[in-house]
Design a protein around this motif. Structure first.
Motif, mmCIF file in Angstrom:
data_model
loop_
_atom_site.group_PDB
_atom_site.id
_atom_site.type_symbol
_atom_site.label_atom_id
_atom_site.label_comp_id
_atom_site.label_asym_id
_atom_site.label_seq_id
_atom_site.Cartn_x
_atom_site.Cartn_y
_atom_site.Cartn_z
ATOM 1 N N LEU A 29 46.034 25.309 -5.994
ATOM 2 C CA LEU A 29 45.214 24.111 -6.249
ATOM 3 C C LEU A 29 44.598 23.586 -4.956
ATOM 4 N N LYS A 30 45.348 23.640 -3.861
ATOM 5 C CA LYS A 30 44.813 23.210 -2.565
ATOM 6 C C LYS A 30 43.664 24.117 -2.136
ATOM 7 N N ALA A 35 37.904 24.995 -1.335
ATOM 8 C CA ALA A 35 36.694 25.773 -1.628
ATOM 9 C C ALA A 35 35.641 24.901 -2.312
ATOM 10 N N ALA A 36 36.075 24.016 -3.193
ATOM 11 C CA ALA A 36 35.136 23.129 -3.892
ATOM 12 C C ALA A 36 34.472 22.169 -2.914
ATOM 13 N N ARG A 37 35.266 21.587 -2.003
ATOM 14 C CA ARG A 37 34.689 20.661 -1.015
ATOM 15 C C ARG A 37 33.731 21.384 -0.080
ATOM 16 N N ALA A 38 34.035 22.632 0.243
ATOM 17 C CA ALA A 38 33.172 23.416 1.139
ATOM 18 C C ALA A 38 32.006 24.051 0.387
ATOM 19 N N ARG A 39 31.982 23.852 -0.932
ATOM 20 C CA ARG A 39 30.958 24.452 -1.797
ATOM 21 C C ARG A 39 30.924 25.983 -1.627
ATOM 22 N N ASP A 40 32.108 26.564 -1.514
ATOM 23 C CA ASP A 40 32.256 28.012 -1.356
ATOM 24 C C ASP A 40 32.508 28.616 -2.740
ATOM 25 N N ALA A 41 31.418 28.918 -3.449
ATOM 26 C CA ALA A 41 31.503 29.409 -4.822
ATOM 27 C C ALA A 41 32.239 30.742 -4.904
ATOM 28 N N GLU A 42 32.062 31.596 -3.913
ATOM 29 C CA GLU A 42 32.714 32.908 -3.944
ATOM 30 C C GLU A 42 34.234 32.767 -3.850
ATOM 31 N N GLY A 103 33.972 23.556 -9.620
ATOM 32 C CA GLY A 103 34.075 22.908 -8.307
ATOM 33 C C GLY A 103 34.008 21.398 -8.417
ATOM 34 N N ALA A 104 33.189 20.903 -9.343
ATOM 35 C CA ALA A 104 33.085 19.447 -9.539
ATOM 36 C C ALA A 104 34.418 18.855 -9.990
ATOM 37 N N MET A 105 35.213 19.629 -10.726
ATOM 38 C CA MET A 105 36.531 19.150 -11.160
ATOM 39 C C MET A 105 37.485 18.996 -9.980
ATOM 40 N N PHE A 106 37.336 19.879 -8.982
ATOM 41 C CA PHE A 106 38.306 19.941 -7.888
ATOM 42 C C PHE A 106 37.868 19.207 -6.629
ATOM 43 N N ALA A 107 36.581 18.963 -6.461
ATOM 44 C CA ALA A 107 36.096 18.311 -5.250
ATOM 45 C C ALA A 107 36.387 16.819 -5.330
ATOM 46 N N ALA A 108 37.113 16.314 -4.367
ATOM 47 C CA ALA A 108 37.371 14.876 -4.312
ATOM 48 C C ALA A 108 36.115 14.212 -3.789
ATOM 49 N N ALA A 128 40.456 17.213 -11.717
ATOM 50 C CA ALA A 128 41.712 17.862 -11.325
ATOM 51 C C ALA A 128 42.610 16.966 -10.476
ATOM 52 N N HIS A 129 42.206 15.762 -10.199
ATOM 53 C CA HIS A 129 43.007 14.853 -9.371
ATOM 54 C C HIS A 129 43.892 13.983 -10.252
ATOM 55 N N ASN A 130 44.905 13.378 -9.671
ATOM 56 C CA ASN A 130 45.872 12.542 -10.380
ATOM 57 C C ASN A 130 46.538 13.321 -11.519
#
Length: 180
Positions: A29-30, A35-42, A103-108, A128-130
């Protein structure tokens, strides 16, 4: 002396297995959030079983639509709209469940202004938070929203070798409810 080494090796293997079982879901999950925050789709895509995820989501939505139609809860134009909508589910899900959508689910992120280009849509509003990790055996865990048991929106991960992949989103039960 060799028996002690064998016992130590067995104990170390057991401890490593238990550590992996409890620690690897959080690590996965981390990595997904990073990856989501870095927008690293691969990199993010490496943690998602897209064919299984999309197929299970399509099946849930089609089953829900069929049940709503069969229950007689839809009449007239609403029923016609659901029948037309059922033909569009495949394309909608394929467009929604992408690396960007997941990624939108995981990016804070703070909530961007409505309509802004940075306002990424979270599939089914799932965040994906809380959430808490709930183990469903050795080969599966779910990311479950704290305090909302049975309401849907769980993210279900399955084991792939020694890693985990998102394989299913439990579609929230209120997707077909009428908005008031």
């Amino acid at each position: 002396m060799s028996r002690r080494w064998l016992m130590a090796a067995v104990a170390a293997a057991i401890l490593a297995s238990v550590g992996w079982y409890f620690g690897s879901p959080a690590w996965t999950l981390k990595q997904m959030a990073d990856a989501a925050r870095a927008r690293d789709a691969e990199k993010l895509s490496g943690y998602i079983d897209f064919p299984t995820l999309r197929d299970s989501t399509k099946a849930q939505l089609k089953a829900g639509m069929t049940a709503k139609l069969a229950s007689g809860g839809s009449h007239g134009f609403e029923a016609l709209g659901m029948m037309i909508g059922m033909t569009m589910v495949d394309g909608m899900i394929d467009g929604m469940l992408t690396p960007e959508g997941i990624g939108a689910m995981f990016a804070a992120q703070k909530r961007p202004a409505a309509g802004s280009p940075s306002a990424a849509k979270k599939p089914f509003g799932v965040d994906a938070h809380n959430r808490e990790i709930v183990h469903d055996g050795l080969n599966r865990f779910r990311l479950h929203e704290k305090g909302k048991s049975g309401s849907g929106g769980d993210l279900i991960f399955e084991r792939h070798g020694l890693s985990w992949k998102l394989a299913r989103i439990e579609v929230p039960k209120d997707v077909f409810d009428e908005k008031k």
